[in-house]
Structures are given as C-alpha cells and as structure tokens.
Motif scaffolding. Sequence first.
Motif, PDB file in Angstrom:
ATOM      1  N   ASN A  71      33.646  55.781  45.097  1.00  0.00           N
ATOM      2  CA  ASN A  71      33.782  54.413  45.583  1.00  0.00           C
ATOM      3  C   ASN A  71      34.823  53.690  44.731  1.00  0.00           C
ATOM      4  OD1 ASN A  71      31.742  53.501  47.775  1.00  0.00           O
ATOM      5  ND2 ASN A  71      30.550  54.853  46.436  1.00  0.00           N
ATOM      6  N   VAL A  72      35.834  53.151  45.397  1.00  0.00           N
ATOM      7  CA  VAL A  72      36.927  52.487  44.701  1.00  0.00           C
ATOM      8  C   VAL A  72      36.801  50.987  44.923  1.00  0.00           C
ATOM      9  CG1 VAL A  72      39.426  52.309  44.455  1.00  0.00           C
ATOM     10  CG2 VAL A  72      38.384  54.507  45.075  1.00  0.00           C
ATOM     11  N   ASN A  73      36.486  50.258  43.865  1.00  0.00           N
ATOM     12  CA  ASN A  73      36.289  48.812  43.961  1.00  0.00           C
ATOM     13  C   ASN A  73      37.438  48.018  43.339  1.00  0.00           C
ATOM     14  OD1 ASN A  73      33.715  49.184  45.139  1.00  0.00           O
ATOM     15  ND2 ASN A  73      32.779  49.408  43.122  1.00  0.00           N
ATOM     16  N   ASN A  74      38.406  48.699  42.760  1.00  0.00           N
ATOM     17  CA  ASN A  74      39.449  47.985  42.011  1.00  0.00           C
ATOM     18  C   ASN A  74      40.858  48.249  42.531  1.00  0.00           C
ATOM     19  OD1 ASN A  74      39.656  50.652  41.265  1.00  0.00           O
ATOM     20  ND2 ASN A  74      39.715  50.270  39.056  1.00  0.00           N
ATOM     21  N   ALA A  75      40.987  48.702  43.779  1.00  0.00           N
ATOM     22  CA  ALA A  75      42.316  49.021  44.308  1.00  0.00           C
ATOM     23  C   ALA A  75      43.066  47.766  44.711  1.00  0.00           C
ATOM     24  CB  ALA A  75      42.190  49.959  45.508  1.00  0.00           C
ATOM     25  N   GLY A  76      44.333  47.702  44.322  1.00  0.00           N
ATOM     26  CA  GLY A  76      45.231  46.671  44.803  1.00  0.00           C
ATOM     27  C   GLY A  76      46.009  47.198  45.995  1.00  0.00           C
ATOM     28  N   CYS A 121      43.223  38.339  48.874  1.00  0.00           N
ATOM     29  CA  CYS A 121      42.590  39.607  48.483  1.00  0.00           C
ATOM     30  C   CYS A 121      42.321  40.482  49.697  1.00  0.00           C
ATOM     31  CB  CYS A 121      41.300  39.359  47.704  1.00  0.00           C
ATOM     32  SG  CYS A 121      41.577  39.145  45.931  1.00  0.00           S
ATOM     33  N   ASN A 122      43.309  40.597  50.546  1.00  0.00           N
ATOM     34  CA  ASN A 122      43.236  41.441  51.736  1.00  0.00           C
ATOM     35  C   ASN A 122      44.488  42.306  51.768  1.00  0.00           C
ATOM     36  OD1 ASN A 122      44.191  41.785  54.753  1.00  0.00           O
ATOM     37  ND2 ASN A 122      41.960  41.681  54.799  1.00  0.00           N
ATOM     38  N   TYR A 123      44.315  43.620  51.931  1.00  0.00           N
ATOM     39  CA  TYR A 123      45.446  44.540  51.837  1.00  0.00           C
ATOM     40  C   TYR A 123      46.514  44.248  52.885  1.00  0.00           C
ATOM     41  CZ  TYR A 123      42.210  47.048  48.835  1.00  0.00           C
ATOM     42  OH  TYR A 123      41.333  47.370  47.832  1.00  0.00           O
ATOM     43  N   GLY A 124      46.093  44.119  54.131  1.00  0.00           N
ATOM     44  CA  GLY A 124      47.063  43.877  55.186  1.00  0.00           C
ATOM     45  C   GLY A 124      47.811  42.580  54.993  1.00  0.00           C
ATOM     46  N   ALA A 125      47.097  41.527  54.580  1.00  0.00           N
ATOM     47  CA  ALA A 125      47.728  40.223  54.395  1.00  0.00           C
ATOM     48  C   ALA A 125      48.815  40.280  53.326  1.00  0.00           C
ATOM     49  CB  ALA A 125      46.665  39.182  54.028  1.00  0.00           C
ATOM     50  N   SER A 126      48.503  40.884  52.189  1.00  0.00           N
ATOM     51  CA  SER A 126      49.487  40.971  51.103  1.00  0.00           C
ATOM     52  C   SER A 126      50.678  41.832  51.491  1.00  0.00           C
ATOM     53  CB  SER A 126      48.829  41.538  49.844  1.00  0.00           C
ATOM     54  OG  SER A 126      47.865  40.644  49.327  1.00  0.00           O
ATOM     55  N   PRO A 183      38.675  31.216  46.804  1.00  0.00           N
ATOM     56  CA  PRO A 183      39.218  32.510  46.367  1.00  0.00           C
ATOM     57  C   PRO A 183      38.173  33.614  46.430  1.00  0.00           C
ATOM     58  CG  PRO A 183      38.892  31.031  44.504  1.00  0.00           C
ATOM     59  CD  PRO A 183      38.693  30.209  45.732  1.00  0.00           C
ATOM     60  N   ARG A 184      38.580  34.777  46.916  1.00  0.00           N
ATOM     61  CA  ARG A 184      37.655  35.902  47.006  1.00  0.00           C
ATOM     62  C   ARG A 184      37.344  36.464  45.623  1.00  0.00           C
ATOM     63  NH1 ARG A 184      38.403  40.593  51.080  1.00  0.00           N
ATOM     64  NH2 ARG A 184      36.213  40.799  50.495  1.00  0.00           N
ATOM     65  N   HIS A 185      36.151  36.958  45.473  1.00  0.00           N
ATOM     66  CA  HIS A 185      35.672  37.587  44.240  1.00  0.00           C
ATOM     67  C   HIS A 185      35.628  36.614  43.058  1.00  0.00           C
ATOM     68  CE1 HIS A 185      36.085  41.095  46.661  1.00  0.00           C
ATOM     69  NE2 HIS A 185      37.373  41.196  46.540  1.00  0.00           N
ATOM     70  N   SER A 186      35.611  35.333  43.358  1.00  0.00           N
ATOM     71  CA  SER A 186      35.535  34.341  42.284  1.00  0.00           C
ATOM     72  C   SER A 186      34.142  34.334  41.674  1.00  0.00           C
ATOM     73  CB  SER A 186      35.868  32.950  42.834  1.00  0.00           C
ATOM     74  OG  SER A 186      35.577  31.947  41.885  1.00  0.00           O
ATOM     75  N   LEU A 187      34.078  34.106  40.366  1.00  0.00           N
ATOM     76  CA  LEU A 187      32.797  33.971  39.664  1.00  0.00           C
ATOM     77  C   LEU A 187      32.432  32.515  39.435  1.00  0.00           C
ATOM     78  CD1 LEU A 187      33.242  36.763  36.956  1.00  0.00           C
ATOM     79  CD2 LEU A 187      31.956  36.914  39.102  1.00  0.00           C
ATOM     80  N   LYS A 196      42.115  41.266  39.966  1.00  0.00           N
ATOM     81  CA  LYS A 196      43.238  41.323  39.038  1.00  0.00           C
ATOM     82  C   LYS A 196      44.419  42.083  39.634  1.00  0.00           C
ATOM     83  CE  LYS A 196      44.519  42.974  34.415  1.00  0.00           C
ATOM     84  NZ  LYS A 196      44.069  43.713  33.206  1.00  0.00           N
ATOM     85  N   ALA A 197      44.139  43.183  40.350  1.00  0.00           N
ATOM     86  CA  ALA A 197      45.212  43.978  40.957  1.00  0.00           C
ATOM     87  C   ALA A 197      45.969  43.167  42.001  1.00  0.00           C
ATOM     88  CB  ALA A 197      44.630  45.249  41.571  1.00  0.00           C
ATOM     89  N   PHE A 198      45.258  42.378  42.788  1.00  0.00           N
ATOM     90  CA  PHE A 198      45.930  41.523  43.779  1.00  0.00           C
ATOM     91  C   PHE A 198      46.759  40.444  43.094  1.00  0.00           C
ATOM     92  CE2 PHE A 198      43.256  43.426  47.017  1.00  0.00           C
ATOM     93  CZ  PHE A 198      44.033  43.321  48.162  1.00  0.00           C
TER      94      PHE A 198
END
Length: 379
Positions: free
Chosen positions: A276-281, A12-17, A46-50, A89-91
């Motif tokens: 604020n954008v919290n859902n960007a892939g 869940c990291n933009y640069g990594a993906s 996993p990031r953002h896991s519940l 989900k976007a990732f």
Amino acid sequence: MRIRTITCHDVCNYGASLQAYALMTYLKDRGHDVKIIDYLPDYKPPRHSLTTFYNSGHAATVYKYAPWAKPLMAFWQNRGELRFQGRRKAFAEFKASRLDVTAKTYHNLRELEQGMASDEDMAADLYIAGSDQIWNPYYGNGRDAAYYCAFVNDPSRCISYAASFGKSDIPAEERPFMKAQLANFRAVSVREATGVKIARSMGVDAVQVVDPVFLLGREAWERLCKEPPVDDYLLVYDFLHNDPNIDILAQSIAKKERLKIVSVNDGASLSYADRNVNNAGPEEFIGYIRHARHVIASSFHAAAFSTIFERDFYIFPLKGHGNSSRMTDFLDMAGLGGRFMAGNAAEGRAPIDYSRVNRLLAECVEESKQWLTAQSATR
C-alpha cells in the motif's frame, strides 16, 4: 504571448496536478510566458490537513465551552490523515518545483478582481480556464465564477481548454448560471463529447479537444516519472475504495500471473494489496503506471496515462457518482471502449492494439494542438 491559466492545480489529486503541468509546459515550450494563477478557493479545505477544524457534532459543543481546545480537537478529527503526510509533502514539492504559479495566492473572486487591478503578475494577453472538472457543479467549481474567468471582464482575452463539466447533464437549477458564465469566453473547448452537447444546449459552440496530458509526448512523461521500488506487479488505483469488482479482478489476475498487487491510495489501505502506497506524489504515480503489468483503476487520468505508456488496463466507474462519461468518452475516442468495466467480466479480452489506438489519438491530438495554437496566436 503572456498567458495565465486557472484550474484545479493544488488539491492533492494526481490528475489535477499533472494536467495543470501539461498545459503550462506545452505552452511554455512554444515560447509563451505562462503562469498558473494560484487560486485556492476558501470552500476547498486543504486535503490531508491536520489543522482543519470541523465545527459540528460533539466538537461544536466542546468548542462552545472550550474554544482554546480547537487545535487539539482539529488534530483529533484529522488523526487518520497522519499516514498521508508524506503524500501531502510530495504534492507540495511537485507544486514548488514543477508548477510556475503566481507569487500571490487568491482565495475568492473578489481577491482575483483586486489582483487584476493591482498585481502585475496577473496581467496577461490570454487567460485560459481548464482543464479537468473545473465546471462540475457538484464539486463547487462549477458554481464558482472564477473558473469561468469572470475576473477578467474581457471575453476577447479568455478561452477554455479541455474544461470538463464532469457529468452527462447539468441540473436545471445550475444551467442559468453556467450559461451566463460561458459568455465570458470568446472560444470554448471541452474535454468530452458530452461536454460539447451540454455547452451547445446553452447556445455555446464548443469544440472537443484532448486532455492536456496528451499534448506532451510519451518521452516527456518518461523523463518526469520516478521509478517504483517494486517490479512484477499489478497496480490498483481505486479512487473511492468502494468497488468489490476491482478487488475481484485484481486478485484474479494477480493470482494467475503471480504478480504482486500494489495500491496507490487516496484513502484507506487495501487489505488484499501486497504493498500500500500512501506517500506517492504525481511523479511517483505515473512511474507506478509506466512499469505496471496491468492497471486497474476508477480514474480518468489512470486511463490516460495507461494509454500513454501502452499498459494493459481496465477502468471502472466511480460508484455512486454518475460521472462515467468523462471516462467513456475518452475510451471511445481512442477505440478503447472495451476497457470500461460495468462489472467484473474482464478477463480473456484481446490485448490492446496500441498501433490502432495511437493512430486514432494522434489525429485528435493534432487537431487539439492546432486549435490551441490558433487561439493563442490571436485575440
């Protein structure tokens, strides 16, 4: 040639993906059979896991007497991640649609070694470790032999491409392990000039190459990115949300040029942002950079894509992390050293001369492509 790469591709990291996608795509476009080894080590939840449970503090006491309540406690511990489920989900969708990974997921070095013996999907003529901070010992990656291709046991089939130590120097206690693991490669390339110095200090004759995102042309990234639902904006990507100098500069420029402030978030929202954008892939992320009037960030790949899309940008260090060399080395290489901010004195700087920047980068990119072509043509 059949090639398998190993890198941090699903965190869940933009640069990594995006770097994982870039290296895979570049090699595929040259006719190679390429897959990313789906390596998700156990030490990285996993990031953002519940559902990840942290057995510490009061939670540990409750778990001792009421283990059946673990799912509820995990949800309570991670309730702040609810707003980032769209991002997660976007990732996941990016991985499923854009990254060609092995059918089996591996979680540790032992499983990778077993996979080499039994999983045809793991068989390859060449294994490539890289890119990004796969050798940063502070993140665990640098202490994981898997990221040095230790599971292959044949240096003639292993190289690294644009691997990063993420630091300007390596602690003395980490160096013996790293030196031993670097012997797993027949050829080593790293992303930063400081990385070349580190590798050579361990007796490894490394070369510097560009990050994989520069292997693809601007047009390829323009086809991939998604259009943002906003215009006339300044983009903020404050990775740690802890630098007041970013706030000051963003608000000053936005006020003078009457721009909206859009923040793409990894963590808490920014109180001063208009959106604020919290859902960007990953595709949305580069779309926001492509169309921004200005980009203000504390991210290597924000700098990289701002350069690719020829945006006006300012890059700040990650406060408290001491890993600015990965940003400054790139900016210096591209003639953009003046875009690295030690404070908030950024306004009034001359516009970026992208004709000069592109000439400098083109030479580095071509040399990197030649090195990678040579390494992927022979064993």
